[in-house]
Design a protein around this motif. Structure first.
Motif, mmCIF file in Angstrom:
data_model
loop_
_atom_site.group_PDB
_atom_site.id
_atom_site.type_symbol
_atom_site.label_atom_id
_atom_site.label_comp_id
_atom_site.label_asym_id
_atom_site.label_seq_id
_atom_site.Cartn_x
_atom_site.Cartn_y
_atom_site.Cartn_z
ATOM 1 N N TRP A 9 0.850 -1.182 0.000
ATOM 2 C CA TRP A 9 0.000 0.000 0.000
ATOM 3 C C TRP A 9 0.886 1.232 0.000
ATOM 4 C CZ3 TRP A 9 -5.327 -0.790 0.209
ATOM 5 C CH2 TRP A 9 -5.729 -2.100 0.466
ATOM 6 N N TYR A 10 0.371 2.318 -0.538
ATOM 7 C CA TYR A 10 1.069 3.597 -0.522
ATOM 8 C C TYR A 10 0.399 4.463 0.528
ATOM 9 C CZ TYR A 10 3.049 8.003 -2.102
ATOM 10 O OH TYR A 10 3.714 9.195 -2.158
ATOM 11 N N ASN A 11 1.173 4.957 1.477
ATOM 12 C CA ASN A 11 0.642 5.834 2.513
ATOM 13 C C ASN A 11 0.585 7.253 1.954
ATOM 14 O OD1 ASN A 11 0.586 7.742 4.748
ATOM 15 N ND2 ASN A 11 0.833 5.949 6.058
ATOM 16 N N LEU A 12 -0.626 7.774 1.807
ATOM 17 C CA LEU A 12 -0.834 9.087 1.204
ATOM 18 C C LEU A 12 -0.318 10.228 2.074
ATOM 19 C CD1 LEU A 12 -4.427 8.341 -0.066
ATOM 20 C CD2 LEU A 12 -2.383 8.573 -1.494
ATOM 21 N N LYS A 13 -0.225 10.013 3.375
ATOM 22 C CA LYS A 13 0.263 11.064 4.279
ATOM 23 C C LYS A 13 1.781 11.112 4.334
ATOM 24 C CE LYS A 13 -3.466 11.944 7.444
ATOM 25 N NZ LYS A 13 -3.853 12.020 8.852
ATOM 26 N N GLY A 15 3.956 9.177 2.254
ATOM 27 C CA GLY A 15 4.641 8.873 1.001
ATOM 28 C C GLY A 15 5.439 7.581 1.058
ATOM 29 N N GLU A 16 5.232 6.798 2.110
ATOM 30 C CA GLU A 16 5.965 5.549 2.277
ATOM 31 C C GLU A 16 5.154 4.369 1.748
ATOM 32 O OE1 GLU A 16 9.094 5.277 3.605
ATOM 33 O OE2 GLU A 16 9.106 7.465 3.667
ATOM 34 N N VAL A 17 5.865 3.330 1.313
ATOM 35 C CA VAL A 17 5.246 2.073 0.924
ATOM 36 C C VAL A 17 5.159 1.204 2.170
ATOM 37 C CG1 VAL A 17 5.525 -0.024 -0.440
ATOM 38 C CG2 VAL A 17 6.077 2.204 -1.443
ATOM 39 N N GLU A 18 4.004 0.579 2.359
ATOM 40 C CA GLU A 18 3.778 -0.275 3.517
ATOM 41 C C GLU A 18 3.259 -1.626 3.061
ATOM 42 O OE1 GLU A 18 2.360 3.401 6.381
ATOM 43 O OE2 GLU A 18 0.845 2.074 5.533
ATOM 44 N N LYS A 19 3.555 -2.653 3.824
ATOM 45 C CA LYS A 19 3.002 -3.981 3.544
ATOM 46 C C LYS A 19 1.899 -4.243 4.550
ATOM 47 C CE LYS A 19 4.015 -8.701 2.461
ATOM 48 N NZ LYS A 19 5.019 -9.721 2.281
ATOM 49 N N GLY A 20 0.740 -4.613 4.046
ATOM 50 C CA GLY A 20 -0.386 -4.891 4.914
ATOM 51 C C GLY A 20 -1.098 -3.626 5.349
ATOM 52 N N TYR A 21 -1.920 -3.788 6.381
ATOM 53 C CA TYR A 21 -2.768 -2.690 6.848
ATOM 54 C C TYR A 21 -2.080 -1.907 7.965
ATOM 55 C CZ TYR A 21 -6.329 -5.433 4.398
ATOM 56 O OH TYR A 21 -7.048 -6.122 3.464
ATOM 57 N N ALA A 22 -0.938 -1.322 7.677
ATOM 58 C CA ALA A 22 -0.174 -0.605 8.697
ATOM 59 C C ALA A 22 -0.797 0.742 9.043
ATOM 60 C CB ALA A 22 1.266 -0.407 8.230
ATOM 61 N N SER A 23 -1.491 1.349 8.117
ATOM 62 C CA SER A 23 -2.068 2.688 8.309
ATOM 63 C C SER A 23 -3.588 2.617 8.217
ATOM 64 C CB SER A 23 -1.561 3.645 7.236
ATOM 65 O OG SER A 23 -0.172 3.767 7.325
ATOM 66 N N SER A 25 -7.269 3.176 6.836
ATOM 67 C CA SER A 25 -7.765 3.076 5.463
ATOM 68 C C SER A 25 -7.773 4.396 4.696
ATOM 69 C CB SER A 25 -9.163 2.465 5.481
ATOM 70 O OG SER A 25 -9.676 2.340 4.195
ATOM 71 N N PRO A 26 -8.211 5.525 5.290
ATOM 72 C CA PRO A 26 -8.222 6.779 4.515
ATOM 73 C C PRO A 26 -6.839 7.256 4.085
ATOM 74 C CG PRO A 26 -9.557 6.993 6.502
ATOM 75 C CD PRO A 26 -8.827 5.696 6.603
ATOM 76 N N ASP A 27 -5.805 6.743 4.734
ATOM 77 C CA ASP A 27 -4.438 7.169 4.426
ATOM 78 C C ASP A 27 -3.739 6.266 3.417
ATOM 79 O OD1 ASP A 27 -4.837 9.131 6.311
ATOM 80 O OD2 ASP A 27 -3.787 8.048 7.908
ATOM 81 N N ARG A 28 -4.412 5.210 2.949
ATOM 82 C CA ARG A 28 -3.776 4.217 2.075
ATOM 83 C C ARG A 28 -4.325 4.256 0.657
ATOM 84 N NH1 ARG A 28 -5.392 0.128 6.047
ATOM 85 N NH2 ARG A 28 -6.795 -0.558 4.408
ATOM 86 N N ALA A 29 -3.442 4.032 -0.312
ATOM 87 C CA ALA A 29 -3.840 3.800 -1.705
ATOM 88 C C ALA A 29 -3.345 2.412 -2.054
ATOM 89 C CB ALA A 29 -3.226 4.830 -2.628
ATOM 90 N N GLY A 30 -4.170 1.655 -2.731
ATOM 91 C CA GLY A 30 -3.773 0.313 -3.113
ATOM 92 C C GLY A 30 -4.966 -0.616 -3.065
ATOM 93 N N PRO A 31 -4.725 -1.869 -3.095
ATOM 94 C CA PRO A 31 -3.449 -2.560 -2.916
ATOM 95 C C PRO A 31 -2.687 -2.713 -4.218
ATOM 96 C CG PRO A 31 -5.183 -4.177 -3.062
ATOM 97 C CD PRO A 31 -5.853 -2.818 -3.153
ATOM 98 N N PHE A 32 -1.396 -2.967 -4.075
ATOM 99 C CA PHE A 32 -0.502 -3.214 -5.199
ATOM 100 C C PHE A 32 0.211 -4.546 -4.955
ATOM 101 C CE2 PHE A 32 -0.952 1.367 -4.786
ATOM 102 C CZ PHE A 32 -1.280 1.735 -6.087
ATOM 103 N N ASP A 33 0.565 -5.217 -6.030
ATOM 104 C CA ASP A 33 1.217 -6.515 -5.919
ATOM 105 C C ASP A 33 2.679 -6.429 -5.509
ATOM 106 O OD1 ASP A 33 -1.069 -8.003 -6.550
ATOM 107 O OD2 ASP A 33 -0.687 -7.799 -8.696
#
Length: 61
Positions: A9-13, A15-23, A25-33
């Motif tokens: 996932w891309y954290n919109l706040k 700008g970091e890439v995260e694996k899983g549901y670290a943030s 939902s409103p702060d995430r874009a994705g999911p990506f493979d």
């Protein structure tokens, strides 16, 4: 069905890439493979938005 908690996932706040549901939902874009694809999220979002806007404009004719 895939398990999105194992995707990237891309954290919109931050700008970091995260694996899983670290943030939240409103702060995430994705999911990506892949993490590389998630890192391109802002570019992908712009491309999709541009394509949708062009579709809408064509539909107004």
């Amino acid at each position: 069905m895939s398990d999105d908690s194992e995707k990237y996932w891309y954290n919109l706040k931050t700008g970091e890439v995260e694996k899983g549901y670290a943030s939240p939902s409103p702060d995430r874009a994705g999911p990506f493979d892949t993490s590389e694809e998630a890192a391109r999220a802002p570019e992908i979002i712009r491309e999709r938005s541009r394509a949708w806007a062009e579709e809408d404009a064509r539909g107004d004719d």
